[in-house]
Design a protein around this motif. Structure first.
Motif, PDB file in Angstrom:
ATOM      1  N   UNK A 136     -12.028   1.268  -5.386  1.00 47.43           N
ATOM      2  CA  UNK A 136     -12.016  -0.150  -5.760  1.00 47.43           C
ATOM      3  C   UNK A 136     -10.706  -0.506  -6.484  1.00 47.43           C
ATOM      4  N   UNK A 137     -10.328   0.345  -7.431  1.00 43.83           N
ATOM      5  CA  UNK A 137      -9.126   0.057  -8.216  1.00 43.83           C
ATOM      6  C   UNK A 137      -7.891   0.043  -7.320  1.00 43.83           C
ATOM      7  N   UNK A 138      -7.826   0.955  -6.347  1.00 42.90           N
ATOM      8  CA  UNK A 138      -6.679   0.960  -5.442  1.00 42.90           C
ATOM      9  C   UNK A 138      -6.656  -0.315  -4.612  1.00 42.90           C
ATOM     10  N   UNK A 139      -7.826  -0.681  -4.099  1.00 39.94           N
ATOM     11  CA  UNK A 139      -7.909  -1.895  -3.293  1.00 39.94           C
ATOM     12  C   UNK A 139      -7.468  -3.112  -4.118  1.00 39.94           C
ATOM     13  N   UNK A 140      -7.977  -3.184  -5.339  1.00 40.77           N
ATOM     14  CA  UNK A 140      -7.610  -4.320  -6.195  1.00 40.77           C
ATOM     15  C   UNK A 140      -6.112  -4.331  -6.474  1.00 40.77           C
ATOM     16  N   UNK A 141      -5.554  -3.137  -6.716  1.00 44.28           N
ATOM     17  CA  UNK A 141      -4.121  -3.121  -7.028  1.00 44.28           C
ATOM     18  C   UNK A 141      -3.281  -3.574  -5.828  1.00 44.28           C
ATOM     19  N   UNK A 142      -3.737  -3.305  -4.603  1.00 41.63           N
ATOM     20  CA  UNK A 142      -2.979  -3.819  -3.447  1.00 41.63           C
ATOM     21  C   UNK A 142      -3.097  -5.343  -3.360  1.00 41.63           C
ATOM     22  N   UNK A 143      -4.253  -5.869  -3.770  1.00 36.60           N
ATOM     23  CA  UNK A 143      -4.444  -7.320  -3.738  1.00 36.60           C
ATOM     24  C   UNK A 143      -3.607  -8.019  -4.797  1.00 36.60           C
ATOM     25  N   UNK A 144      -3.400  -7.314  -5.917  1.00 28.37           N
ATOM     26  CA  UNK A 144      -2.694  -7.937  -7.036  1.00 28.37           C
ATOM     27  C   UNK A 144      -1.190  -7.719  -6.985  1.00 28.37           C
ATOM     28  N   UNK A 145      -0.761  -6.857  -6.075  1.00 28.95           N
ATOM     29  CA  UNK A 145       0.632  -6.416  -6.074  1.00 28.95           C
ATOM     30  C   UNK A 145       1.617  -7.580  -5.990  1.00 28.95           C
ATOM     31  N   UNK A 152       0.833  -1.204   0.000  1.00 29.77           N
ATOM     32  CA  UNK A 152       0.000   0.000   0.000  1.00 29.77           C
ATOM     33  C   UNK A 152       0.871   1.259   0.000  1.00 29.77           C
ATOM     34  N   UNK A 153       1.991   1.244   0.741  1.00 28.63           N
ATOM     35  CA  UNK A 153       2.926   2.367   0.732  1.00 28.63           C
ATOM     36  C   UNK A 153       3.410   2.647  -0.687  1.00 28.63           C
ATOM     37  N   UNK A 154       3.856   1.580  -1.338  1.00 26.34           N
ATOM     38  CA  UNK A 154       4.434   1.726  -2.672  1.00 26.34           C
ATOM     39  C   UNK A 154       3.396   2.277  -3.655  1.00 26.34           C
ATOM     40  N   UNK A 155       2.192   1.705  -3.616  1.00 22.74           N
ATOM     41  CA  UNK A 155       1.167   2.072  -4.590  1.00 22.74           C
ATOM     42  C   UNK A 155       0.609   3.466  -4.324  1.00 22.74           C
ATOM     43  N   UNK A 156       0.261   3.721  -3.065  1.00 27.71           N
ATOM     44  CA  UNK A 156      -0.337   5.021  -2.743  1.00 27.71           C
ATOM     45  C   UNK A 156       0.654   6.144  -3.019  1.00 27.71           C
ATOM     46  N   UNK A 157       1.945   5.895  -2.751  1.00 27.20           N
ATOM     47  CA  UNK A 157       2.921   6.956  -2.980  1.00 27.20           C
ATOM     48  C   UNK A 157       3.054   7.258  -4.472  1.00 27.20           C
TER      49      UNK A 157
END
Lengths: 303, 306
Positions: free
Chosen positions: A229-238, A91-96
């Motif tokens: 939703x897209x952010x949540x999914x991207x953390x799941x797929x990371x 989540x750190x990596x993606x949100x940043x």
């Protein structure tokens, strides 16, 4: 998400050193701006205002391209593995990277608005609050879309191919390049399933008719919901490791990305007015001549 | 009695049908440099990455600083520092910037400036990562591993792909850490590296530890005899060579013969006499004192680097 701010500011610094990225975030959108405003709209203020919808949409939508390429590169080169050793979360990596992209995209949008005002005398820009909200939720949601693309592809080539497909769909089926009412009926039916359509029309309603956030609640909620939703999914797929493959559960998640706009599109197809709204926005700038030719066509219009 | 900081018991890991690790066990004491020595594909990287919490084991028990890498990954990350294989940093990241960025991730940290000086990177502080040489990149990786002042360090093939001179530079750096009594686990396929840097070595092959001990102990196992490697013009049999005066053991390897002998001069004399009588000739002869390579050859019948 403790390290979110440090990572985001680092990402901004790295991006500013990358000339190619600057080309895509600044020069290309500005090129489009002059193409649309100067040539398609022939500098006519009201037409420029109308075309600011597509211009800003294209600027904002471009986010997904850069972000997906960057994330895939980081994974392929083993850069993500090094971060994984430290107490940093996905989540750190993606949100940043979403935040960095947001901060880097906003100046371009502001420059476009200012140029429209100074060079093309666009004085009526409608509801700036609506504009700010729409641009913000859209920048975030398209960035998150990029992260999902990066998560379902295994190599840079795959990413580029998927990005091309997504980009062209967003470009030509949404009213972002040609006004929606001008497009074939089939495409108009397809367009209601694309987030870009809601963004373009939302922006036009805000700027041409001064529609406030409440009037744009469908567009704003849809894009914001999609962003979350897209952010949540991207953390799941990371995936941190180049060798890791997408799990089948992950693929299901990726498919879930299209749900919100699939539902909204279905609803719009049945009861919606978005096509009517697109039409009235278009007519408001082409009337009283009422000659709905393509803005790209050199239709004679009194200056 | 030193404290045990790291325990591995009967570790297993498979990738599809391949058993990468087949029951590896070892312990590492505080202040010790422990080496996993083995050829590529022996399961060293898989083992070390399980200890770092980057890979999931299929079986066995692992404890690092009293933590289970699977159950307490966040706590573990604060206690360890590591260099990885197949890793990199963004091209346009500057040296000092990288150290400072990673330092912010930890509460306990060492001064990035001091680390730069110590690893000879002070002049390169503002250089982009992409402009660094292989040795400089590796020194930066080592500096970054120390940024949280970790209790255990993991170095996965710290000198792989570097030329000999740069490799020695890295040895100096690791030896300095050894003198400071840092606990280090490293993997290598270089004999020299294991002998020079490690207090204890586990020799790994095909996912198993086949021998374990101090480099000295391991070499003693190979009989502590001098090793003569000969290549002959014509074929000869192991048995006849083994029967020569002064030769204690002999085996064929890659078309050459390895003779182990207690008294080398005597062995050479009898070998030359024997060859003359047989009408055979010496093509090549090398004498060496026993190394970990011999231990490996003795245990597996292969050279370390095939």
């Amino acid at each position: 998400m403790k390290h979110f701010v440090t990572l985001a500011s680092n990402r901004i610094r790295l991006t500013m050193r990358n000339k190619i990225f600057l080309f895509f975030t600044l020069l290309m959108p500005l090129g489009l701006f002059f193409l649309f405003a100067g040539i398609f709209a022939k500098g006519e203020p009201r037409m420029v205002t109308y075309l600011l919808g597509p211009i800003i949409s294209l600027t904002v939508m471009g986010s997904f391209w850069g972000l997906s390429a960057n994330l895939v590169m980081y994974r392929e080169q083993g850069i993500l593995r090094r971060f994984r050793l430290a107490p940093v979360t996905a989540a750190d990596m993606l949100a940043s990277s979403i935040a960095a992209n947001y901060i880097l995209t906003m100046p371009t949008v502001i420059i476009e608005m200012l140029l429209a005002r100074w060079l093309f005398h666009v004085t009526q820009t409608g509801s700036l609050l609506s504009l700010a909200i729409l641009v913000s939720v859209a920048t975030i949601s398209f960035a998150a879309l990029g992260l999902i693309v990066a998560s379902v592809t295994n190599s840079m080539q795959e990413t580029q191919v998927i990005c091309q497909i997504v980009w062209f769909a967003l470009l030509f089926f949404s009213g972002a390049t040609f006004p929606l009412p001008m497009l074939p009926r089939v495409v108009q039916h397809l367009a209601v399933f694309l987030p870009a359509t809601y963004l373009v029309i939302g922006l036009q309603k805000a700027m041409l008719f001064g529609a406030g956030p409440w009037m744009l609640r469908v567009e704003i909620t849809a894009l914001a919901g999609w962003a979350i939703l897209a952010f949540f999914i991207s953390t799941q797929l990371f995936r941190w490791e180049p060798g890791e493959k997408v799990s089948s559960r992950g693929k299901l998640w990726a498919v879930a990305t299209i749900l919100p706009f699939l539902l909204l599109g279905a609803w719009e197809s049945k009861y919606g007015h978005i096509q009517g709204q697109a039409k009235s926005a278009y007519q408001s700038v082409t009337a009283p001549e009422a000659a709905p030719g393509p803005p790209a066509e050199p239709a004679k219009r009194p200056r | 009695m030193a404290k045990t900081v790291l325990q591995v018991e009967n570790l297993t890991k498979r990738y599809g049908n391949v058993e990468a690790i087949r029951g590896v066990s070892f312990e590492v004491q505080e202040g010790e440099v422990f080496g996993l020595l083995g050829p590529n594909g022996a399961g060293k990287t898989s083992t070390i990455e399980i200890l770092e919490g980057l890979r999931t084991p299929d079986g066995g028990r692992v404890s690092v600083c009293g933590l289970d890498p699977q159950r307490n990954p966040e706590e573990l990350k604060r206690e360890i520092g590591a260099t990885l294989q197949a890793t990199s940093l963004p091209d346009k990241m500057r040296v000092l910037e990288a150290l400072k960025l990673f330092a912010t991730f930890y509460e306990r940290r060492r001064s990035p400036e001091e680390l730069l000086k110590r690893f000879g990177l002070a002049e390169k502080r503002n250089a982009f990562y992409s402009t660094l040489s292989g040795g400089q990149k590796q020194r930066l990786a080592l500096a970054m591993a120390l940024v949280n002042d970790p209790r255990v360090l993991f170095f996965d093939e710290p000198t792989a792909g570097l030329d000999p001179q740069v490799r020695r530079e890295i040895y100096d750096v690791i030896e300095e850490l050894r003198r400071e009594k840092k606990t280090i686990v490293l993997t290598t396929h270089y004999i020299e590296e294991a002998e020079r840097l490690c207090d204890r070595v586990a020799i790994v092959d095909h996912g198993k530890v086949i021998a374990q001990g101090t480099p000295r102990e391991l070499k003693q196992r190979s009989g502590d005899t001098t090793r003569i490697e000969v290549r002959l013009a014509k074929p000869a049999s192991e048995a006849t060579l083994k029967g020569l005066d002064g030769v204690t053991d002999c085996h064929a390897l890659d078309g050459a013969f390895i003779l182990h002998c207690q008294r080398p001069p005597q062995a050479i004399v009898s070998l030359v006499k024997h060859l003359e009588a047989e009408g055979n000739e010496l093509v090549n002869l090398e004498i060496s004192t026993p190394s970990l390579e011999d231990v490996f050859i003795e245990l597996t019948g292969r050279r370390l680097r095939d």
